[in-house]
Design a protein around this motif. Sequence first.
Motif, PDB file in Angstrom:
ATOM      1  N   MET A  24       0.854  -1.174   0.000  1.00 55.93           N
ATOM      2  CA  MET A  24       0.000   0.000   0.000  1.00 55.93           C
ATOM      3  C   MET A  24       0.898   1.236   0.000  1.00 55.93           C
ATOM      4  N   ALA A  25       1.034   1.885  -1.168  1.00 55.68           N
ATOM      5  CA  ALA A  25       1.988   2.977  -1.328  1.00 55.68           C
ATOM      6  C   ALA A  25       1.329   4.347  -1.368  1.00 55.68           C
ATOM      7  N   GLY A  26       0.011   4.395  -1.132  1.00 55.88           N
ATOM      8  CA  GLY A  26      -0.677   5.684  -1.152  1.00 55.88           C
ATOM      9  C   GLY A  26      -2.079   5.571  -0.614  1.00 55.88           C
ATOM     10  N   GLY A  27      -2.750   6.700  -0.508  1.00 56.40           N
ATOM     11  CA  GLY A  27      -4.096   6.756   0.053  1.00 56.40           C
ATOM     12  C   GLY A  27      -5.141   6.183  -0.882  1.00 56.40           C
ATOM     13  N   GLY A  28      -6.381   6.158  -0.377  1.00 59.68           N
ATOM     14  CA  GLY A  28      -7.473   5.583  -1.150  1.00 59.68           C
ATOM     15  C   GLY A  28      -8.768   6.324  -0.931  1.00 59.68           C
ATOM     16  N   VAL A  29      -9.812   5.839  -1.604  1.00 60.09           N
ATOM     17  CA  VAL A  29     -11.126   6.463  -1.517  1.00 60.09           C
ATOM     18  C   VAL A  29     -11.916   5.906  -0.347  1.00 60.09           C
TER      19      VAL A  29
END
Length: 454
Positions: free
Chosen positions: A229-234
């Motif tokens: 998981m390398a970044g944010g999400g919705v």
Amino acid sequence: MADLTRRQFLGGSAAVMALFAGLRTPSVIGAQPRGNGPPILLTNLRLFDGSGAPLRDDVSIRVDAGRIQEILPAQAETGEVERIDCGGRVVMPGLIDAHWHATLAAITQTTAMTADPGYVHLVAAQEAERTLLRGFTTVRDVGGPAFALKRAIDEGIVHGPRIFPAGAMISQTSGHGDFRMRHEIPRGTTTPLSAGELMGVSAIADGEAEVLQRTREQLMLGASQIKLMAGGGVASSYDPLDSTQFSERELRAAVEAADDWGTYATAHVYTPRGIQRAISAGVKSIEHGQLADEDSVRMMADEGTWWSLQPFLQDEDANVYPDAERRESQRQVAEGTLRAYEMAQRFGIKTAWGTDILFSPQNTPSQGRQLAKLTRFYAPLDVLAMATGSNAELLALSGPRNPYPGQLGRLIPGALADLLVVDGDPNASLDFLDDPERNLRLIMKDGRIYKDSL
């Protein structure tokens, strides 16, 4: 379930599934699939071979011992075979969903975090059969405890697609895979693992040493690739869409561990900064990436990185969020989807397709429709090639960790015999995928027939 030991609970989605090895949920397949008799010869067909080439007429397909043995002229002598007249229909490879969550698609997030493990796995087994009957003979699972389900399918205990499992999603604290509640923070050195970690949904790791350990644990369990998981999400509760997660050193620790095991790492990420950091660390596949800019896409092209895209379009199949913040993030991603497909084609990026249906039991029936949507961006045969031969190339990056050695996604001599006989003309439209019960007339996986309404 209350009597399960902690060892069974921690290690043991496999142990849990063993409890149910003698049971079957009601199956729409009915009898055991057939395919142990003489070679099968499919005749009177139009062949789509998974390459994107035009359909071929006047050929037959001979299947034996789980593989495509020959593509023959229609009138060739064949000896003793079981003949299947396809009635002039299209025969194509089984579909491949390159971004699927086999254990988590058909349950809500609350169920995933609170239900008995046995219940979660039984629901997943039922959904696996439905996935196969939608024409998906292979899925790349990019997060969740799918090891036991894969084993049960491979051993014939339940019916379902081939699964390339990643195991737990590896996330930093506060990252897109951190499903803990606020009251569980902070975590002390002796604090028990969270429910999501115990289930094998995610693995929280901070610092190179922890990332390395959690990656090696998933490889030990049988991961064919690693999910970072390398970044944010919705959908997540805490991490903003624009956040960048894991340092490059942390990402590189996982990438190197996967490479030492002969496989690769893939990364959930949306933003240009996160995409570039993941690629610099050696990640081979960007999952999502809808907020990419031209510089990050050009970097994908230069490095030969795969772009695993999903048609997130904020339409009738999109998740519904009650709060304005997530709806706004969803809007940004939907607008980015249009740009992403345009740039992927303009820069010649190796592009994969998947659905990423997660914690959305109401959306799993839309799996085929999600593929058909791509005809908004590509010609129908190019879409089918993406979901068959091209997706198979991505899965093959797992190298010696490939759980199913052999050619997938193509109907050529020597390939694994995964195929569909369909009512529909893929030269014109892929709408037939939206009604698999009616339009998928025969489904074969590994040379065995799971559905035959011819």
